[in-house]
Scaffold this motif. Structure first.
Motif, PDB file in Angstrom:
ATOM      1  N   ASP A 105       0.821  -1.294   0.054  1.00  0.00           N
ATOM      2  CA  ASP A 105      -0.117  -0.091   0.159  1.00  0.00           C
ATOM      3  C   ASP A 105       0.848   1.258   0.026  1.00  0.00           C
ATOM      4  OD1 ASP A 105       0.945   0.122   2.610  1.00  0.00           O
ATOM      5  OD2 ASP A 105      -0.918  -0.051   3.596  1.00  0.00           O
ATOM      6  N   GLY A 106       2.332   1.115  -0.009  1.00  0.00           N
ATOM      7  CA  GLY A 106       2.970   2.314  -0.340  1.00  0.00           C
ATOM      8  C   GLY A 106       3.515   2.746   1.138  1.00  0.00           C
ATOM      9  N   PHE A 107       2.965   2.454   2.332  1.00  0.00           N
ATOM     10  CA  PHE A 107       3.460   2.657   3.515  1.00  0.00           C
ATOM     11  C   PHE A 107       4.503   1.509   3.980  1.00  0.00           C
ATOM     12  CE2 PHE A 107      -0.680   4.591   3.289  1.00  0.00           C
ATOM     13  CZ  PHE A 107      -0.400   5.721   4.061  1.00  0.00           C
ATOM     14  N   HIS A 108       5.515   2.106   4.841  1.00  0.00           N
ATOM     15  CA  HIS A 108       6.328   1.464   5.360  1.00  0.00           C
ATOM     16  C   HIS A 108       5.970   0.745   6.724  1.00  0.00           C
ATOM     17  CE1 HIS A 108       8.664   4.085   2.926  1.00  0.00           C
ATOM     18  NE2 HIS A 108       9.738   3.100   2.756  1.00  0.00           N
ATOM     19  N   ALA A 109       6.270  -0.638   6.822  1.00  0.00           N
ATOM     20  CA  ALA A 109       6.306  -1.444   8.117  1.00  0.00           C
ATOM     21  C   ALA A 109       7.149  -0.709   9.149  1.00  0.00           C
ATOM     22  CB  ALA A 109       6.603  -2.635   8.356  1.00  0.00           C
ATOM     23  N   LEU A 110       6.571  -0.352  10.384  1.00  0.00           N
ATOM     24  CA  LEU A 110       7.280   0.184  11.491  1.00  0.00           C
ATOM     25  C   LEU A 110       7.272  -0.459  12.757  1.00  0.00           C
ATOM     26  CD1 LEU A 110       5.431   3.926  11.301  1.00  0.00           C
ATOM     27  CD2 LEU A 110       7.699   3.331  10.307  1.00  0.00           C
ATOM     28  N   GLN A 111       8.114   0.020  13.482  1.00  0.00           N
ATOM     29  CA  GLN A 111       8.140  -0.452  15.007  1.00  0.00           C
ATOM     30  C   GLN A 111       8.605   0.817  15.758  1.00  0.00           C
ATOM     31  OE1 GLN A 111      10.742  -3.794  15.590  1.00  0.00           O
ATOM     32  NE2 GLN A 111       8.754  -5.043  16.218  1.00  0.00           N
ATOM     33  N   ILE A 148      -7.400   8.611   8.780  1.00  0.00           N
ATOM     34  CA  ILE A 148      -7.050  10.000   8.744  1.00  0.00           C
ATOM     35  C   ILE A 148      -5.392  10.086   8.937  1.00  0.00           C
ATOM     36  CG2 ILE A 148      -7.062  12.107  10.130  1.00  0.00           C
ATOM     37  CD1 ILE A 148      -9.485  10.996  11.513  1.00  0.00           C
ATOM     38  N   GLY A 149      -4.735   9.219   9.395  1.00  0.00           N
ATOM     39  CA  GLY A 149      -3.395   9.199   9.221  1.00  0.00           C
ATOM     40  C   GLY A 149      -2.530   7.964  10.236  1.00  0.00           C
ATOM     41  N   SER A 150      -1.289   7.703   9.850  1.00  0.00           N
ATOM     42  CA  SER A 150      -0.753   6.451  10.594  1.00  0.00           C
ATOM     43  C   SER A 150      -0.476   6.925  11.904  1.00  0.00           C
ATOM     44  CB  SER A 150       0.768   6.314   9.909  1.00  0.00           C
ATOM     45  OG  SER A 150       0.647   6.253   8.497  1.00  0.00           O
ATOM     46  N   ASP A 151      -0.369   8.017  12.536  1.00  0.00           N
ATOM     47  CA  ASP A 151      -0.196   8.405  14.034  1.00  0.00           C
ATOM     48  C   ASP A 151      -1.627   8.715  14.704  1.00  0.00           C
ATOM     49  OD1 ASP A 151       2.418   8.000  14.257  1.00  0.00           O
ATOM     50  OD2 ASP A 151       2.814  10.345  13.737  1.00  0.00           O
ATOM     51  N   GLY A 206       3.065  -2.129  12.271  1.00  0.00           N
ATOM     52  CA  GLY A 206       2.150  -2.094  11.094  1.00  0.00           C
ATOM     53  C   GLY A 206       2.693  -0.772  10.401  1.00  0.00           C
ATOM     54  N   ARG A 207       1.609  -0.034   9.887  1.00  0.00           N
ATOM     55  CA  ARG A 207       2.019   1.514   9.614  1.00  0.00           C
ATOM     56  C   ARG A 207       1.639   2.413  10.553  1.00  0.00           C
ATOM     57  NH1 ARG A 207      -3.166   4.013   6.497  1.00  0.00           N
ATOM     58  NH2 ARG A 207      -2.399   5.867   7.197  1.00  0.00           N
ATOM     59  N   GLY A 208       1.162   1.731  11.697  1.00  0.00           N
ATOM     60  CA  GLY A 208       0.711   2.525  13.044  1.00  0.00           C
ATOM     61  C   GLY A 208      -0.322   2.332  13.590  1.00  0.00           C
ATOM     62  N   PRO A 250       7.843  17.882   6.417  1.00  0.00           N
ATOM     63  CA  PRO A 250       6.919  16.760   5.823  1.00  0.00           C
ATOM     64  C   PRO A 250       7.348  15.422   5.685  1.00  0.00           C
ATOM     65  CG  PRO A 250       7.154  18.737   4.248  1.00  0.00           C
ATOM     66  CD  PRO A 250       8.337  18.759   5.308  1.00  0.00           C
ATOM     67  N   THR A 251       6.601  14.405   6.352  1.00  0.00           N
ATOM     68  CA  THR A 251       6.750  13.083   6.602  1.00  0.00           C
ATOM     69  C   THR A 251       7.090  12.346   5.307  1.00  0.00           C
ATOM     70  OG1 THR A 251       5.309  12.996   8.300  1.00  0.00           O
ATOM     71  CG2 THR A 251       5.834  11.024   7.702  1.00  0.00           C
ATOM     72  N   ALA A 252       6.345  12.503   4.139  1.00  0.00           N
ATOM     73  CA  ALA A 252       6.621  11.934   2.986  1.00  0.00           C
ATOM     74  C   ALA A 252       8.096  12.273   2.449  1.00  0.00           C
ATOM     75  CB  ALA A 252       5.393  12.189   1.905  1.00  0.00           C
ATOM     76  N   LYS A 253       8.447  13.669   2.771  1.00  0.00           N
ATOM     77  CA  LYS A 253       9.733  14.077   1.878  1.00  0.00           C
ATOM     78  C   LYS A 253      10.720  13.117   2.857  1.00  0.00           C
ATOM     79  CE  LYS A 253      12.224  18.247   1.131  1.00  0.00           C
ATOM     80  NZ  LYS A 253      12.126  19.638   0.701  1.00  0.00           N
ATOM     81  N   VAL A 254      10.734  13.094   4.307  1.00  0.00           N
ATOM     82  CA  VAL A 254      11.770  12.550   4.880  1.00  0.00           C
ATOM     83  C   VAL A 254      11.722  10.874   4.674  1.00  0.00           C
ATOM     84  CG1 VAL A 254      12.662  11.857   7.402  1.00  0.00           C
ATOM     85  CG2 VAL A 254      11.327  14.111   7.000  1.00  0.00           C
ATOM     86  N   PHE A 255      10.756  10.348   4.342  1.00  0.00           N
ATOM     87  CA  PHE A 255      10.432   8.834   4.062  1.00  0.00           C
ATOM     88  C   PHE A 255      11.255   8.776   2.554  1.00  0.00           C
ATOM     89  CE2 PHE A 255       7.473   7.811   7.187  1.00  0.00           C
ATOM     90  CZ  PHE A 255       8.122   6.323   7.633  1.00  0.00           C
ATOM     91  N   ARG A 256      11.052   9.595   1.734  1.00  0.00           N
ATOM     92  CA  ARG A 256      11.716   9.660   0.375  1.00  0.00           C
ATOM     93  C   ARG A 256      13.242   9.480   0.484  1.00  0.00           C
ATOM     94  NH1 ARG A 256       7.178  12.659  -1.551  1.00  0.00           N
ATOM     95  NH2 ARG A 256       8.421  14.414  -1.522  1.00  0.00           N
TER      96      ARG A 256
END
Ligand code: C5P
Length: 281
Positions: free
Chosen positions: A25-31, A130-133, A147-149, A173-179
């Motif tokens: 889905d384009g999101f990263h798996a996180l811990q 609404i968003g991962s967080d 998961g993604r959050g 911006p979160t997306a810019k940091v992930f890129r």
């Protein structure tokens, strides 16, 4: 049923953040180990036939109150109306969940305002949209996040450690940091769901990191300067960036050291946002 409710939207801190693989889905798996601070935004919701949002407070200017605002998105997803007043105390796009915390508080507040029987369930359903967080901010309690959050497990025994939050005034911006992310530690840790006190927490945290810190510093070197300054303060035990930045935190053993550090940093950088607070229980 009361005509209005007030809700608090505390700042969210990622004590560590490891990034795993990019999912389909384009999101990263996180811990992440997520805790909350004693500082935050405030919302007041009043019963109304139509939804509106007014924003005031020190960071009101940086925020768009239009349809894209996450608070209004929360109201749309709950299909509930309210006149919402948001006091924006937290810097915008700053890694401490401001917009997500506000949206989660709006979900909670709307359910309360309209005495919704299954409000909690509806808030939980709407949150990931609404968003991962947002899911972790619905309860605003210490949690092991995966998961993604959206996969959350409560964490016990977190000490109320003094903490200094510093935002050097850049919006990240979160997306810019992930890129810009290159090195990932992976999301492979066995969950740690209880801590025995400050030493236990610090020992665990020292073996972890925030994978988004290096790319964020690459994009905004002032974040590196913030961390250097925080870690030079007397009594600073661990310093790190939260989320996708730019807010950094320092953990202290003694409240007076945290207060002193916050004063020193605020004096040196009048235009930075600096707060001494604690890990909320
Ligand atoms: O969900 P949120 O709106 O916070 O995500 C913003 C952006 O951050 C996403 O569009 C995505 O690029 C990135 N992101 C990610 N993996 C996550 C969370 C966010 O890649 N788990």
């Amino acid at each position: 049923m009361s005509d209005s409710v007030r809700v608090f939207a505390p700042a969210k801190i990622n004590l560590f953040l490891h990034v795993g693989d990019r999912r389909a889905d384009g999101f990263h798996a996180l811990q992440s180990l997520v805790v909350f601070a004693e500082v935050g935004d405030e919302l007041e919701l009043r019963r109304s036939a139509t939804t509106s949002l007014s924003i005031q407070g020190p960071f009101a200017e940086g925020l768009d109150g239009g349809d894209d605002n996450l608070v209004l998105k929360a109201a749309r997803l709950m299909s509930l109306e309210a006149a919402i007043s948001l006091t924006k105390n937290l810097p915008v796009a700053s890694g401490i969940g401001g917009g997500s915390a506000d949206a989660a508080a709006a979900l909670r507040g709307l359910a309360q305002l309209w005495s919704l029987k299954d409000g909690e369930r509806l808030a939980r359903l709407a949150a990931p949209e609404i968003g991962s967080d947002v899911p972790v901010c619905v309860d605003s309690k210490p949690a092991w996040m995966e998961g993604r959050g959206e996969i959350l497990t409560p964490v016990a025994g977190l000490p109320a450690m003094p903490m200094v939050l510093v935002n050097p005034g850049v919006s990240t911006p979160t997306a810019k940091v992930f890129r810009a992310l290159q090195r990932r530690r992976g999301a492979t840790l066995a969950p740690v769901l209880s801590f025995g006190g400050p030493d236990d927490l610090l020992a665990f945290l020292r073996a972890t990191g925030n994978d988004l810190e290096a790319p964020a510093i690459g994009l905004w070197p002032v974040i590196g300067e913030t961390l250097t300054l925080l870690s030079a303060q007397r009594g600073a035990l661990l310093t790190r960036m939260s989320g996708s930045g730019a807010t950094c935190f320092g953990l202290f053993e003694r409240g007076e050291d945290a207060e002193r550090a916050a004063n020193v940093i605020a004096l040196a950088h009048a235009d930075w946002w600096v707060r001494a607070t604690r890990i909320a229980q």
